[in-house]
Scaffold this motif. Structure first.
Motif, PDB file in Angstrom:
ATOM      1  N   GLU A 108       0.853  -1.180   0.000  1.00 41.82           N
ATOM      2  CA  GLU A 108       0.000   0.000   0.000  1.00 41.82           C
ATOM      3  C   GLU A 108       0.892   1.233   0.000  1.00 41.82           C
ATOM      4  OE1 GLU A 108      -2.774   0.016   3.191  1.00 41.82           O
ATOM      5  OE2 GLU A 108      -3.570  -1.982   2.736  1.00 41.82           O
ATOM      6  N   MET A 109       0.490   2.266  -0.735  1.00 40.52           N
ATOM      7  CA  MET A 109       1.294   3.470  -0.854  1.00 40.52           C
ATOM      8  C   MET A 109       1.016   4.413   0.306  1.00 40.52           C
ATOM      9  SD  MET A 109       3.245   2.958  -3.378  1.00 40.52           S
ATOM     10  CE  MET A 109       3.914   4.593  -3.648  1.00 40.52           C
ATOM     11  N   ASN A 110       1.569   4.097   1.452  1.00 35.95           N
ATOM     12  CA  ASN A 110       1.507   5.014   2.587  1.00 35.95           C
ATOM     13  C   ASN A 110       2.792   4.878   3.393  1.00 35.95           C
ATOM     14  OD1 ASN A 110       1.102   3.162   5.043  1.00 35.95           O
ATOM     15  ND2 ASN A 110      -0.591   2.492   3.716  1.00 35.95           N
ATOM     16  N   ILE A 111       3.101   5.898   4.177  1.00 39.42           N
ATOM     17  CA  ILE A 111       4.402   5.963   4.841  1.00 39.42           C
ATOM     18  C   ILE A 111       4.556   4.925   5.948  1.00 39.42           C
ATOM     19  CG2 ILE A 111       4.714   8.402   4.301  1.00 39.42           C
ATOM     20  CD1 ILE A 111       3.811   9.064   7.113  1.00 39.42           C
ATOM     21  N   ASN A 112       3.457   4.351   6.405  1.00 33.43           N
ATOM     22  CA  ASN A 112       3.519   3.369   7.481  1.00 33.43           C
ATOM     23  C   ASN A 112       3.690   1.939   6.971  1.00 33.43           C
ATOM     24  OD1 ASN A 112       3.148   5.294   9.581  1.00 33.43           O
ATOM     25  ND2 ASN A 112       0.950   5.356   9.118  1.00 33.43           N
ATOM     26  N   GLU A 113       3.476   1.745   5.680  1.00 34.81           N
ATOM     27  CA  GLU A 113       3.591   0.413   5.099  1.00 34.81           C
ATOM     28  C   GLU A 113       5.065   0.059   4.907  1.00 34.81           C
ATOM     29  OE1 GLU A 113       2.665  -3.254   3.558  1.00 34.81           O
ATOM     30  OE2 GLU A 113       1.320  -1.817   4.506  1.00 34.81           O
ATOM     31  N   THR A 114       5.458  -1.128   5.348  1.00 33.53           N
ATOM     32  CA  THR A 114       6.841  -1.553   5.201  1.00 33.53           C
ATOM     33  C   THR A 114       7.128  -1.981   3.766  1.00 33.53           C
ATOM     34  OG1 THR A 114       6.268  -3.808   5.880  1.00 33.53           O
ATOM     35  CG2 THR A 114       6.999  -2.283   7.604  1.00 33.53           C
ATOM     36  N   THR A 115       8.399  -1.968   3.436  1.00 30.34           N
ATOM     37  CA  THR A 115       8.835  -2.331   2.089  1.00 30.34           C
ATOM     38  C   THR A 115       9.260  -3.790   2.055  1.00 30.34           C
ATOM     39  OG1 THR A 115       9.602  -0.077   1.635  1.00 30.34           O
ATOM     40  CG2 THR A 115      10.520  -1.836   0.283  1.00 30.34           C
ATOM     41  N   THR A 116       8.940  -4.466   0.964  1.00 35.74           N
ATOM     42  CA  THR A 116       9.442  -5.805   0.739  1.00 35.74           C
ATOM     43  C   THR A 116      10.085  -5.845  -0.641  1.00 35.74           C
ATOM     44  OG1 THR A 116       8.914  -8.177   0.815  1.00 35.74           O
ATOM     45  CG2 THR A 116       7.324  -6.737  -0.296  1.00 35.74           C
ATOM     46  N   VAL A 117      10.728  -6.918  -0.953  1.00 32.20           N
ATOM     47  CA  VAL A 117      11.431  -7.045  -2.233  1.00 32.20           C
ATOM     48  C   VAL A 117      10.929  -8.279  -2.965  1.00 32.20           C
ATOM     49  CG1 VAL A 117      13.667  -7.370  -3.354  1.00 32.20           C
ATOM     50  CG2 VAL A 117      13.494  -5.891  -1.347  1.00 32.20           C
ATOM     51  N   ILE A 118      10.659  -8.104  -4.250  1.00 33.16           N
ATOM     52  CA  ILE A 118      10.306  -9.245  -5.088  1.00 33.16           C
ATOM     53  C   ILE A 118      11.426  -9.473  -6.098  1.00 33.16           C
ATOM     54  CG2 ILE A 118       7.823  -8.929  -4.826  1.00 33.16           C
ATOM     55  CD1 ILE A 118       7.744  -7.670  -7.586  1.00 33.16           C
ATOM     56  N   LYS A 119      11.602 -10.729  -6.464  1.00 30.59           N
ATOM     57  CA  LYS A 119      12.616 -11.114  -7.441  1.00 30.59           C
ATOM     58  C   LYS A 119      11.930 -11.876  -8.558  1.00 30.59           C
ATOM     59  CE  LYS A 119      16.635 -12.387  -6.043  1.00 30.59           C
ATOM     60  NZ  LYS A 119      17.845 -12.965  -5.416  1.00 30.59           N
ATOM     61  N   ILE A 120      12.175 -11.458  -9.786  1.00 33.56           N
ATOM     62  CA  ILE A 120      11.577 -12.128 -10.935  1.00 33.56           C
ATOM     63  C   ILE A 120      12.693 -12.627 -11.837  1.00 33.56           C
ATOM     64  CG2 ILE A 120       9.898 -11.974 -12.787  1.00 33.56           C
ATOM     65  CD1 ILE A 120       9.923  -9.114 -10.488  1.00 33.56           C
TER      66      ILE A 120
END
Length: 308
Positions: A126-138
């Protein structure tokens, strides 16, 4: 058809995939060691030891009329959400199929050719400052078209959105449970394993620091692209960032003033994987794909393999 370093052409179905080479002593799980390089290429990793010591930065832009038209066409074909990000990734995958040296990496002061084309992307559910970031690999194949890139990207993204915690998130949580001093030792131990090519495949599979390229979109944030540093840990040799569209007043062939839109992008590279002339040729080829996106609708006629 596939073209190999010796110039011979063979049927594509008979051509070995990058991961199909017979593994030899000194190869890694994620790449094969290159043994026929020039002395400068094998010595430079000992002089420029870290990836941060070896990074070059460049800023470029492309006029996006053709890209916007291509994106709209793809969406009318039913590829919902197809965008500039998919186009740039597809262009890069095609670039690697023709210029395999950009898919090299340095590990343990040795030069390796990656087995596949792995693109890493940091996302927010979700595009908000409280949402954490994750990483996807393709993981992509050099024969992939823009449509193949879109499908593989969408499949991984949808799985990630539906999953509370990805494998990357779970791995990060495990590391986070280790007390501070032991955590420092654990990271050192992982780096040591990676140096000698002994890092478990399960970690390489989820690690955002291992792959062919890392890409980030600043367009969704409405800001210009940054020059993102490379990571000393792992293998990623290229980091690409692109920004939002910006209007530019230009003169056409008749001398009339017209407004066109450009997209700025930055590329940070590990200079040890190939020379500047090769990088310049790659940049020109990338520009050509972005200016003529329809070239990405069909598989490449040839796939060039790196040296042995």
């Amino acid at each position: 058809m596939a073209t190999f370093p010796d110039g011979n052409i063979t049927n594509m179905e008979n051509a070995p995939a990058a991961s199909g080479y017979r593994r030899r002593w000194g190869d890694r799980r994620d790449g094969r060691r290159l043994r026929t390089l020039a002395p400068y290429d094998t010595v430079s990793p000992y002089i420029m030891v870290g990836r941060n010591d070896s990074q070059n930065l460049i800023t470029d832009s492309f006029e996006c009329t053709a890209a916007d038209r291509y994106v709209r066409h793809k969406r009318t074909e039913g590829y919902e959400g197809f965008g500039i990000l998919h186009l740039i990734i597809a262009a890069y995958v095609r670039l690697v199929s023709q210029c395999p040296r950009v898919n090299r990496f340095i590990a343990g002061q040795k030069v390796f050719a990656a087995h596949d084309i792995t693109v890493n992307i940091a996302i927010k559910r979700e595009m908000n400052i409280n949402e954490t970031t994750t990483v996807i690999k393709i993981r992509f194949a050099p024969e992939d078209t823009a449509t193949d890139v879109y499908r593989k990207f969408t499949e991984v993204l949808q799985q990630t959105i539906k999953t509370a915690n990805t494998n990357f998130d779970n791995t990060a949580k495990i590391v986070n449970t280790i007390p501070g001093l032991l955590k420092k030792f654990a990271v050192w131990f992982l780096k040591t394993l990676d140096y000698f090519g002994k890092l478990p495949h399960a970690i390489i599979k989820v690690s955002p620091f291992h792959g062919s390229m890392f890409i980030t979109s600043m367009a969704s944030l409405g800001i210009p692209p940054i020059h993102h540093h490379l990571y000393n840990f792992g293998t990623v040799p290229v980091f690409i960032a692109f920004g939002t569209k910006r209007p530019v007043k230009v003169l056409d062939s008749d001398g009339a003033l017209k407004e066109k839109k450009y997209i700025d992008y930055t590329v940070v590279t590990d200079e040890r994987i190939c020379d500047g002339f090769y990088f310049a040729s790659c940049l020109k080829r990338l520009r050509r794909y972005l200016a003529n996106p329809s070239m990405l609708d069909t598989p490449p006629e040839t796939v060039v393999r790196d040296c042995t």
